[in-house]
Design a protein around this motif. Structure first.
Motif, PDB file in Angstrom:
ATOM      1  N   ASP A  63      31.699  49.148  42.513  1.00  0.00           N
ATOM      2  CA  ASP A  63      32.949  48.738  41.865  1.00  0.00           C
ATOM      3  C   ASP A  63      33.031  47.220  41.862  1.00  0.00           C
ATOM      4  O   ASP A  63      32.383  46.535  42.663  1.00  0.00           O
ATOM      5  N   GLY A  64      33.814  46.703  40.934  1.00  0.00           N
ATOM      6  CA  GLY A  64      34.056  45.271  40.865  1.00  0.00           C
ATOM      7  C   GLY A  64      35.528  45.002  41.115  1.00  0.00           C
ATOM      8  O   GLY A  64      36.391  45.588  40.459  1.00  0.00           O
ATOM      9  N   ALA A  65      35.820  44.161  42.064  1.00  0.00           N
ATOM     10  CA  ALA A  65      37.201  43.880  42.442  1.00  0.00           C
ATOM     11  C   ALA A  65      37.527  42.420  42.183  1.00  0.00           C
ATOM     12  O   ALA A  65      36.687  41.530  42.364  1.00  0.00           O
ATOM     13  N   GLY A  66      38.747  42.172  41.754  1.00  0.00           N
ATOM     14  CA  GLY A  66      39.183  40.808  41.484  1.00  0.00           C
ATOM     15  C   GLY A  66      40.691  40.717  41.561  1.00  0.00           C
ATOM     16  O   GLY A  66      41.374  41.657  41.966  1.00  0.00           O
ATOM     17  N   SER A  67      41.210  39.581  41.139  1.00  0.00           N
ATOM     18  CA  SER A  67      42.655  39.379  41.208  1.00  0.00           C
ATOM     19  C   SER A  67      43.063  38.262  40.272  1.00  0.00           C
ATOM     20  O   SER A  67      42.233  37.475  39.808  1.00  0.00           O
ATOM     21  N   VAL A  68      44.357  38.227  39.996  1.00  0.00           N
ATOM     22  CA  VAL A  68      44.950  37.104  39.281  1.00  0.00           C
ATOM     23  C   VAL A  68      46.156  36.640  40.080  1.00  0.00           C
ATOM     24  O   VAL A  68      46.973  37.456  40.529  1.00  0.00           O
ATOM     25  N   THR A  75      50.186  37.493  43.572  1.00  0.00           N
ATOM     26  CA  THR A  75      48.821  37.910  43.265  1.00  0.00           C
ATOM     27  C   THR A  75      48.790  39.397  42.921  1.00  0.00           C
ATOM     28  O   THR A  75      49.425  40.209  43.603  1.00  0.00           O
ATOM     29  N   TYR A  76      48.047  39.733  41.867  1.00  0.00           N
ATOM     30  CA  TYR A  76      47.855  41.122  41.470  1.00  0.00           C
ATOM     31  C   TYR A  76      46.362  41.425  41.520  1.00  0.00           C
ATOM     32  O   TYR A  76      45.552  40.717  40.911  1.00  0.00           O
ATOM     33  N   ASN A  77      46.007  42.478  42.241  1.00  0.00           N
ATOM     34  CA  ASN A  77      44.619  42.881  42.375  1.00  0.00           C
ATOM     35  C   ASN A  77      44.239  43.861  41.273  1.00  0.00           C
ATOM     36  O   ASN A  77      45.087  44.597  40.760  1.00  0.00           O
ATOM     37  N   GLY A  78      42.957  43.861  40.920  1.00  0.00           N
ATOM     38  CA  GLY A  78      42.503  44.773  39.880  1.00  0.00           C
ATOM     39  C   GLY A  78      40.999  44.860  39.845  1.00  0.00           C
ATOM     40  O   GLY A  78      40.313  44.481  40.808  1.00  0.00           O
ATOM     41  N   ALA A  79      40.477  45.368  38.747  1.00  0.00           N
ATOM     42  CA  ALA A  79      39.035  45.514  38.555  1.00  0.00           C
ATOM     43  C   ALA A  79      38.505  44.303  37.811  1.00  0.00           C
ATOM     44  O   ALA A  79      39.098  43.851  36.827  1.00  0.00           O
ATOM     45  N   SER A  80      37.370  43.780  38.268  1.00  0.00           N
ATOM     46  CA  SER A  80      36.848  42.569  37.639  1.00  0.00           C
ATOM     47  C   SER A  80      35.382  42.381  37.975  1.00  0.00           C
ATOM     48  O   SER A  80      34.936  42.673  39.097  1.00  0.00           O
ATOM     49  N   LEU A  81      34.643  41.873  36.999  1.00  0.00           N
ATOM     50  CA  LEU A  81      33.280  41.393  37.200  1.00  0.00           C
ATOM     51  C   LEU A  81      33.188  39.940  36.727  1.00  0.00           C
ATOM     52  O   LEU A  81      32.133  39.494  36.280  1.00  0.00           O
ATOM     53  N   SER A 164      42.953  54.423  34.350  1.00  0.00           N
ATOM     54  CA  SER A 164      41.895  53.859  35.180  1.00  0.00           C
ATOM     55  C   SER A 164      41.886  52.341  35.093  1.00  0.00           C
ATOM     56  O   SER A 164      42.409  51.739  34.145  1.00  0.00           O
ATOM     57  N   LEU A 165      41.280  51.708  36.093  1.00  0.00           N
ATOM     58  CA  LEU A 165      40.997  50.279  36.064  1.00  0.00           C
ATOM     59  C   LEU A 165      39.488  50.137  35.950  1.00  0.00           C
ATOM     60  O   LEU A 165      38.738  50.723  36.734  1.00  0.00           O
ATOM     61  N   ASN A 166      39.029  49.346  34.980  1.00  0.00           N
ATOM     62  CA  ASN A 166      37.612  49.295  34.652  1.00  0.00           C
ATOM     63  C   ASN A 166      37.062  47.884  34.794  1.00  0.00           C
ATOM     64  O   ASN A 166      37.595  46.946  34.202  1.00  0.00           O
ATOM     65  N   ALA A 167      35.978  47.760  35.547  1.00  0.00           N
ATOM     66  CA  ALA A 167      35.315  46.470  35.725  1.00  0.00           C
ATOM     67  C   ALA A 167      34.253  46.317  34.645  1.00  0.00           C
ATOM     68  O   ALA A 167      33.074  46.591  34.868  1.00  0.00           O
ATOM     69  N   VAL A 177      44.382  45.109  35.423  1.00  0.00           N
ATOM     70  CA  VAL A 177      45.378  45.452  36.430  1.00  0.00           C
ATOM     71  C   VAL A 177      46.218  46.650  35.999  1.00  0.00           C
ATOM     72  O   VAL A 177      46.239  47.047  34.840  1.00  0.00           O
ATOM     73  N   SER A 178      46.932  47.192  36.955  1.00  0.00           N
ATOM     74  CA  SER A 178      47.700  48.420  36.767  1.00  0.00           C
ATOM     75  C   SER A 178      48.947  48.210  35.918  1.00  0.00           C
ATOM     76  O   SER A 178      49.495  47.105  35.824  1.00  0.00           O
ATOM     77  N   ASP A 179      49.414  49.312  35.341  1.00  0.00           N
ATOM     78  CA  ASP A 179      50.651  49.281  34.542  1.00  0.00           C
ATOM     79  C   ASP A 179      51.853  48.870  35.382  1.00  0.00           C
ATOM     80  O   ASP A 179      52.854  48.366  34.842  1.00  0.00           O
ATOM     81  N   THR A 180      51.798  49.087  36.689  1.00  0.00           N
ATOM     82  CA  THR A 180      52.937  48.729  37.544  1.00  0.00           C
ATOM     83  C   THR A 180      53.168  47.226  37.597  1.00  0.00           C
ATOM     84  O   THR A 180      54.252  46.778  37.982  1.00  0.00           O
TER      85      THR A 180
END
Length: 228
Positions: A63-68, A75-81, A164-167, A177-180
């Motif tokens: 998985d790829g994890a990241g944030s903005v 800060t919001y966490n999400g999927a990232s490459l 889903s969250l996709n990297a 990032v998520s809809d929330t």
């Protein structure tokens, strides 16, 4: 072997594709077909024929994890490459369109290459900025390409509903990032002087797996269509 990664009928065993696969199976060819991407609702599985193997989408442990991080410190966490970090002014895609084109059919316009829904005014509003784009209608990677072509330097892709969250491999550093987080992201992007910083993505090899992907179609089968 035939690997048919395309959805299809849910009930019709006489569908031309299903019949073609029957002939393939009779000839000794193993057929695997996609269950479809209509999940997570039940009874959405496609390709019901017993002469082929229908396969759901599954997850793996990579998985790829990241944030903005926004200029207000949230800060919001999400999927990232994202291959590199980037910080820049932050703009909502709906504010990047030409005058009078902020909405289409009553819904916010989405980032999409070709349609130019996002960033259609190009450098006038988007150059050097991180763009907030809604998921949907066009391919996720096409959205970041539209941002890049308009001169943007990053993208925050946000779901509009649980999904889903996709990297993905994007054209500019991006985080999904998520809809929330959507309402807060849009509200902040509308403030004067909004900024955002996308972190470099981190690859993880310990993601919980395997699971059926949230977007994957599921059983049980619907009753077959009536035939004469």
């Amino acid at each position: 072997m035939i690997n048919f990664s395309i959805s299809g009928t849910r009930t019709n065993f006489l569908d031309p594709v299903e019949v073609a696969f029957l002939y393939a199976a009779n000839a000794g060819v193993f057929v695997a077909a996609s269950a479809g991407n209509a999940g997570p609702a039940s009874s959405t599985v496609a390709h019901p024929s017993p002469w082929l193997t229908t396969v759901a989408a599954g997850t793996h442990n990579r998985d790829g994890a990241g944030s903005v991080t926004l200029g207000n410190g949230v800060t919001y966490n999400g999927a990232s490459l994202a291959s590199s970090a980037v910080g820049a002014p932050f703009i909502d895609s709906t504010a990047a369109g030409p005058p009078g084109r902020g909405r289409d059919g009553g819904r916010p316009l989405l980032c999409g290459r070709g349609q130019r829904w996002c960033c259609s005014t190009g450098p006038a509003k988007v150059a050097g900025k991180i763009v907030l784009c809604d998921r949907g209608v066009t391919a996720r990677v096409n959205k970041s390409l539209a941002v890049q072509e308009a001169g943007g330097v990053g993208m925050v892709l946000v779901n509009t509903s649980p999904n889903s969250l996709n990297a993905d491999f994007h054209s500019v550093p991006s985080v999904h990032v998520s809809d929330t987080a959507r309402a807060a992201l849009k509200a902040y992007a509308a403030t004067t002087g909004a900024t955002a910083a996308i972190a470099k993505g981190q690859v993880s090899l310990t993601a919980a797996a395997p699971f059926t992907a949230s977007f994957s179609s599921r059983g049980p089968l619907l009753p077959p269509a009536a035939t004469c």
